[in-house]
Design a protein around this motif. Structure first.
Motif, PDB file in Angstrom:
ATOM      1  N   ARG A  74      14.529   7.233  -9.909  1.00 13.03           N
ATOM      2  CA  ARG A  74      15.550   8.180 -10.861  1.00 13.03           C
ATOM      3  C   ARG A  74      16.891   8.184 -10.243  1.00 13.03           C
ATOM      4  O   ARG A  74      17.838   8.441 -10.991  1.00 13.03           O
TER       5      ARG A  74
ATOM      6  N   GLY B 291      15.384  16.520 -12.852  1.00 13.68           N
ATOM      7  CA  GLY B 291      15.074  17.895 -13.284  1.00 13.68           C
ATOM      8  C   GLY B 291      14.139  17.947 -14.454  1.00 13.68           C
ATOM      9  O   GLY B 291      13.950  18.855 -15.242  1.00 13.68           O
ATOM     10  N   LYS B 292      13.539  16.878 -14.985  1.00 14.03           N
ATOM     11  CA  LYS B 292      12.873  16.490 -16.328  1.00 14.03           C
ATOM     12  C   LYS B 292      11.428  16.298 -15.881  1.00 14.03           C
ATOM     13  O   LYS B 292      10.497  16.265 -16.779  1.00 14.03           O
ATOM     14  N   GLU B 293      11.245  16.629 -14.381  1.00 12.01           N
ATOM     15  CA  GLU B 293       9.438  16.416 -14.194  1.00 12.01           C
ATOM     16  C   GLU B 293       8.543  17.361 -14.704  1.00 12.01           C
ATOM     17  O   GLU B 293       8.882  18.244 -15.035  1.00 12.01           O
TER      18      GLU B 293
ATOM     19  N   LYS C 243      17.455   7.976 -16.710  1.00 12.47           N
ATOM     20  CA  LYS C 243      16.698   8.925 -16.813  1.00 12.47           C
ATOM     21  C   LYS C 243      17.134  10.183 -16.139  1.00 12.47           C
ATOM     22  O   LYS C 243      17.645  10.472 -15.062  1.00 12.47           O
ATOM     23  N   ALA C 244      17.176  11.425 -16.777  1.00  9.89           N
ATOM     24  CA  ALA C 244      17.772  12.566 -16.376  1.00  9.89           C
ATOM     25  C   ALA C 244      16.812  13.306 -15.090  1.00  9.89           C
ATOM     26  O   ALA C 244      15.724  12.897 -15.152  1.00  9.89           O
TER      27      ALA C 244
END
Length: 203
Positions: A126, A142-144, A139-140
């Motif tokens: 990522r 902090g989106k986990e 893919k951004a």
């Protein structure tokens, strides 16, 4: 000089004798769910039985419904921690953890996130996408999805031997821990017991 051909002849005879004494190898393909126990040690059948029993126990426990009542429309998210081998033999506990994870995911009642072994590689990928992938496909950060529960366990053994007979017992325990509160919401254990008899006479 005459001894050299004789020596070579003896070596050739011994070599042929050794080759002829080697046992032939026979291979039969079996169904993956065939139960076979040759040595009495931990095997694939034990893994399957333990994983199925522990998953059934954990999913029938109240923690799943309690979570869904507090979070309507959401499944609890579980991350696999460490399954420790505290037995008297070599056991690859990662196979137990993976089989357990598969059973949970396939139940449709629980969501799983990448464990510690794979999380780092996913994060590396990522991170690299921020520099090398196109803006609309990267893919951004902090989106986990944060896990709600941690799954961990251990394998222990107990041996009882007398003469040519041995009882080998495996205790496989597992527990789910609420990551936010550190509360154990489920604890289970499955036992595998084997009676192993060895003949006193060898031929």
């Amino acid at each position: 000089m005459k001894r050299i051909p004789l020596l070579l002849l003896l070596v050739a005879l011994l070599t042929g004798l050794l080759i002829s004494c080697q046992s032939a190898v026979s291979v039969n393909r079996l169904s993956a769910d065939t139960d076979i126990d040759l040595s009495g040690n931990w095997n694939d059948t034990d893994i399957r039985l333990v994983a199925q029993a522990l998953v059934e126990s954990s999913l029938s426990s109240p923690w799943v419904n309690q979570f869904k009542m507090k979070n309507p429309g959401k499944n609890p998210v579980v991350i696999v921690g460490t399954f420790m081998n505290r037995s008297s033999e070599h056991i690859d506990t990662s196979i137990i953890a993976k089989r357990y994870e598969m059973e949970l995911v396939n139940s449709g009642k629980v969501d799983m996130v990448a464990d510690q072994n794979f999380r780092a590689s996913v994060r590396d990928e990522r991170e690299e996408q921020q520099y090398f992938a196109s803006e609309d496909t990267a893919k951004a950060l902090g989106k986990e999805i944060g896990a709600d529960y941690l799954l961990q366990g251990a394998v222990r053994t107990n041996l009882d031997q007398s003469g040519g007979s041995m009882v080998r017992t495996y205790y496989v325990s597992a527990e789910l821990i609420d990551i936010e509160t550190n509360r154990k919401v489920w604890v289970g254990e499955e036992t595998i017991k084997k009676l192993i008899k060895q003949s006193k006479f060898k031929f």
